[in-house]
Design a protein around this motif. Structure first.
Motif, PDB file in Angstrom:
ATOM      1  N   VAL A  54       0.829  -1.213   0.000  1.00  0.00           N
ATOM      2  CA  VAL A  54       0.000   0.000   0.000  1.00  0.00           C
ATOM      3  C   VAL A  54       0.858   1.255   0.000  1.00  0.00           C
ATOM      4  O   VAL A  54       0.661   2.167  -0.812  1.00  0.00           O
ATOM      5  CB  VAL A  54      -0.964  -0.009   1.212  1.00  0.00           C
ATOM      6  CG1 VAL A  54      -1.719   1.301   1.303  1.00  0.00           C
ATOM      7  CG2 VAL A  54      -1.924  -1.168   1.100  1.00  0.00           C
ATOM      8  N   MET A  55       1.814   1.320   0.897  1.00  0.00           N
ATOM      9  CA  MET A  55       2.635   2.521   0.963  1.00  0.00           C
ATOM     10  C   MET A  55       3.596   2.598  -0.216  1.00  0.00           C
ATOM     11  O   MET A  55       3.990   3.697  -0.623  1.00  0.00           O
ATOM     12  CB  MET A  55       3.371   2.585   2.298  1.00  0.00           C
ATOM     13  CG  MET A  55       2.429   2.749   3.492  1.00  0.00           C
ATOM     14  SD  MET A  55       1.156   4.028   3.327  1.00  0.00           S
ATOM     15  CE  MET A  55       2.152   5.497   3.403  1.00  0.00           C
ATOM     16  N   GLY A  56       3.959   1.478  -0.788  1.00  0.00           N
ATOM     17  CA  GLY A  56       4.763   1.491  -2.016  1.00  0.00           C
ATOM     18  C   GLY A  56       4.002   2.135  -3.161  1.00  0.00           C
ATOM     19  O   GLY A  56       4.542   2.968  -3.904  1.00  0.00           O
ATOM     20  N   LEU A  60       4.814   5.763  -5.115  1.00  0.00           N
ATOM     21  CA  LEU A  60       4.924   5.957  -6.575  1.00  0.00           C
ATOM     22  C   LEU A  60       4.179   7.215  -7.011  1.00  0.00           C
ATOM     23  O   LEU A  60       4.711   8.034  -7.767  1.00  0.00           O
ATOM     24  CB  LEU A  60       4.387   4.739  -7.321  1.00  0.00           C
ATOM     25  CG  LEU A  60       5.284   3.521  -7.336  1.00  0.00           C
ATOM     26  CD1 LEU A  60       4.566   2.344  -7.999  1.00  0.00           C
ATOM     27  CD2 LEU A  60       6.577   3.824  -8.066  1.00  0.00           C
ATOM     28  N   LEU A  61       2.954   7.368  -6.546  1.00  0.00           N
ATOM     29  CA  LEU A  61       2.189   8.572  -6.883  1.00  0.00           C
ATOM     30  C   LEU A  61       2.842   9.808  -6.282  1.00  0.00           C
ATOM     31  O   LEU A  61       2.960  10.847  -6.941  1.00  0.00           O
ATOM     32  CB  LEU A  61       0.743   8.452  -6.404  1.00  0.00           C
ATOM     33  CG  LEU A  61      -0.145   9.670  -6.656  1.00  0.00           C
ATOM     34  CD1 LEU A  61      -0.224   9.990  -8.149  1.00  0.00           C
ATOM     35  CD2 LEU A  61      -1.526   9.452  -6.085  1.00  0.00           C
ATOM     36  N   THR A  62       3.312   9.699  -5.047  1.00  0.00           N
ATOM     37  CA  THR A  62       3.957  10.823  -4.382  1.00  0.00           C
ATOM     38  C   THR A  62       5.211  11.263  -5.130  1.00  0.00           C
ATOM     39  O   THR A  62       5.457  12.464  -5.276  1.00  0.00           O
ATOM     40  CB  THR A  62       4.312  10.446  -2.934  1.00  0.00           C
ATOM     41  OG1 THR A  62       3.104  10.137  -2.246  1.00  0.00           O
ATOM     42  CG2 THR A  62       5.019  11.570  -2.219  1.00  0.00           C
ATOM     43  N   GLY A  63       5.990  10.312  -5.601  1.00  0.00           N
ATOM     44  CA  GLY A  63       7.193  10.647  -6.358  1.00  0.00           C
ATOM     45  C   GLY A  63       6.870  11.452  -7.607  1.00  0.00           C
ATOM     46  O   GLY A  63       7.528  12.448  -7.908  1.00  0.00           O
ATOM     47  N   GLY A  64       5.841  11.030  -8.325  1.00  0.00           N
ATOM     48  CA  GLY A  64       5.424  11.778  -9.510  1.00  0.00           C
ATOM     49  C   GLY A  64       4.931  13.171  -9.173  1.00  0.00           C
ATOM     50  O   GLY A  64       5.183  14.129  -9.900  1.00  0.00           O
ATOM     51  N   GLY A  72       1.351  19.515  -1.764  1.00  0.00           N
ATOM     52  CA  GLY A  72       0.094  19.345  -1.039  1.00  0.00           C
ATOM     53  C   GLY A  72      -0.614  18.051  -1.411  1.00  0.00           C
ATOM     54  O   GLY A  72      -1.041  17.290  -0.550  1.00  0.00           O
ATOM     55  N   ASN A  73      -0.747  17.800  -2.703  1.00  0.00           N
ATOM     56  CA  ASN A  73      -1.400  16.570  -3.140  1.00  0.00           C
ATOM     57  C   ASN A  73      -0.555  15.341  -2.819  1.00  0.00           C
ATOM     58  O   ASN A  73      -1.097  14.272  -2.547  1.00  0.00           O
ATOM     59  CB  ASN A  73      -1.718  16.627  -4.636  1.00  0.00           C
ATOM     60  CG  ASN A  73      -3.001  17.371  -4.904  1.00  0.00           C
ATOM     61  OD1 ASN A  73      -3.996  17.157  -4.234  1.00  0.00           O
ATOM     62  ND2 ASN A  73      -2.980  18.266  -5.880  1.00  0.00           N
ATOM     63  N   ALA A  74       0.765  15.479  -2.852  1.00  0.00           N
ATOM     64  CA  ALA A  74       1.638  14.355  -2.497  1.00  0.00           C
ATOM     65  C   ALA A  74       1.431  13.975  -1.033  1.00  0.00           C
ATOM     66  O   ALA A  74       1.261  12.794  -0.704  1.00  0.00           O
ATOM     67  CB  ALA A  74       3.099  14.715  -2.745  1.00  0.00           C
ATOM     68  N   LEU A  75       1.415  14.960  -0.168  1.00  0.00           N
ATOM     69  CA  LEU A  75       1.212  14.708   1.255  1.00  0.00           C
ATOM     70  C   LEU A  75      -0.191  14.167   1.522  1.00  0.00           C
ATOM     71  O   LEU A  75      -0.376  13.271   2.349  1.00  0.00           O
ATOM     72  CB  LEU A  75       1.455  15.994   2.044  1.00  0.00           C
ATOM     73  CG  LEU A  75       1.596  15.875   3.541  1.00  0.00           C
ATOM     74  CD1 LEU A  75       2.738  14.938   3.911  1.00  0.00           C
ATOM     75  CD2 LEU A  75       1.853  17.245   4.137  1.00  0.00           C
ATOM     76  N   ALA A 105      12.928  13.862   4.887  1.00  0.00           N
ATOM     77  CA  ALA A 105      13.198  13.876   3.443  1.00  0.00           C
ATOM     78  C   ALA A 105      12.174  14.734   2.710  1.00  0.00           C
ATOM     79  O   ALA A 105      12.528  15.529   1.831  1.00  0.00           O
ATOM     80  CB  ALA A 105      13.196  12.453   2.886  1.00  0.00           C
ATOM     81  N   PHE A 106      10.905  14.589   3.067  1.00  0.00           N
ATOM     82  CA  PHE A 106       9.849  15.384   2.451  1.00  0.00           C
ATOM     83  C   PHE A 106      10.062  16.867   2.743  1.00  0.00           C
ATOM     84  O   PHE A 106       9.934  17.714   1.859  1.00  0.00           O
ATOM     85  CB  PHE A 106       8.486  14.921   2.970  1.00  0.00           C
ATOM     86  CG  PHE A 106       7.327  15.503   2.223  1.00  0.00           C
ATOM     87  CD1 PHE A 106       6.845  14.874   1.085  1.00  0.00           C
ATOM     88  CD2 PHE A 106       6.716  16.669   2.646  1.00  0.00           C
ATOM     89  CE1 PHE A 106       5.779  15.404   0.394  1.00  0.00           C
ATOM     90  CE2 PHE A 106       5.658  17.213   1.961  1.00  0.00           C
ATOM     91  CZ  PHE A 106       5.175  16.573   0.824  1.00  0.00           C
ATOM     92  N   ALA A 107      10.410  17.185   3.984  1.00  0.00           N
ATOM     93  CA  ALA A 107      10.644  18.577   4.364  1.00  0.00           C
ATOM     94  C   ALA A 107      11.835  19.162   3.611  1.00  0.00           C
ATOM     95  O   ALA A 107      11.783  20.305   3.140  1.00  0.00           O
ATOM     96  CB  ALA A 107      10.870  18.675   5.864  1.00  0.00           C
TER      97      ALA A 107
END
Length: 131
Positions: A54-56, A60-64, A72-75, A105-107
Motif C-alpha cells: 500500500v505505501m509502495g 509511486l504517486l507521491t514521487g510523480g 500538497g497533493n503528495a502529502l 526527506a519530504f521537508a
C-alpha cells in the motif's frame, strides 16, 4: 493537452472543463489500497503484505507529484493511504520507521522551493499585524 497555470502543468482542459489528473489518480490509489489491504486478509499486520504494497503504491504517486512539484497533493495521497492502512489494521510500528525517514526527506525536498519556506514561515510566525 495540458496548459501551464502559474508555471505548472497540473490542469488539463477539455473544452470549457478544467481538471487536475491527480484527482482521478488519488481515487484510483484509494481503490488499489483498499484492494491490497482486503487481499492481505489476516496478514495485513505484517510488513510485507500489509504495509509495503500500500505505501509502495502511495510512494509511486507521491514521487510523480513531487517532480511536478505538487507537495500538497503528495502529502494528501500519503495521508489517505496511511489512514486507510491504519484503519485496516496495519501496525503503527511500521509507520514509525517510514515517518522517521520520510518526514525529514519530504521537508528537505519541499524547502528547496522558496514559496514553500515562505508559506511555512508565515504560518509558524505570522506578522504581528495579521492577528
Amino acid at each position: 493537452f495540458a496548459s501551464p497555470w502559474n508555471g505548472a502543468y497540473r490542469w488539463v482542459q477539455l473544452g470549457n472543463f478544467q481538471f487536475q489528473p491527480v484527482e482521478a489518480a488519488r481515487f484510483c490509489l484509494l481503490l488499489l489500497a483498499a484492494h491490497l489491504l482486503a487481499r492481505a486478509g489476516r496478514e495485513v499486520t505484517t510488513f510485507r503484505r500489509g504495509f509495503l504494497p500500500v505505501m509502495g503504491a502511495a510512494l509511486l504517486l507521491t514521487g510523480g507529484l513531487m517532480v511536478q512539484p505538487d507537495h500538497g497533493n503528495a502529502l494528501f495521497a500519503l495521508g489517505l493511504c496511511a489512514c486507510l492502512s491504519l484503519v485496516a489494521g496495519v501496525r503503527v510500528r511500521h509507520f514509525l520507521v517510514f515517518a522517521a525517514v520520510g518526514v525529514p526527506a519530504f521537508a528537505a525536498l519541499a524547502m528547496r522551493h522558496g514559496y514553500v519556506s515562505t508559506r511555512l514561515t508565515g504560518f509558524l510566525a505570522p506578522p504581528p499585524d495579521s492577528v
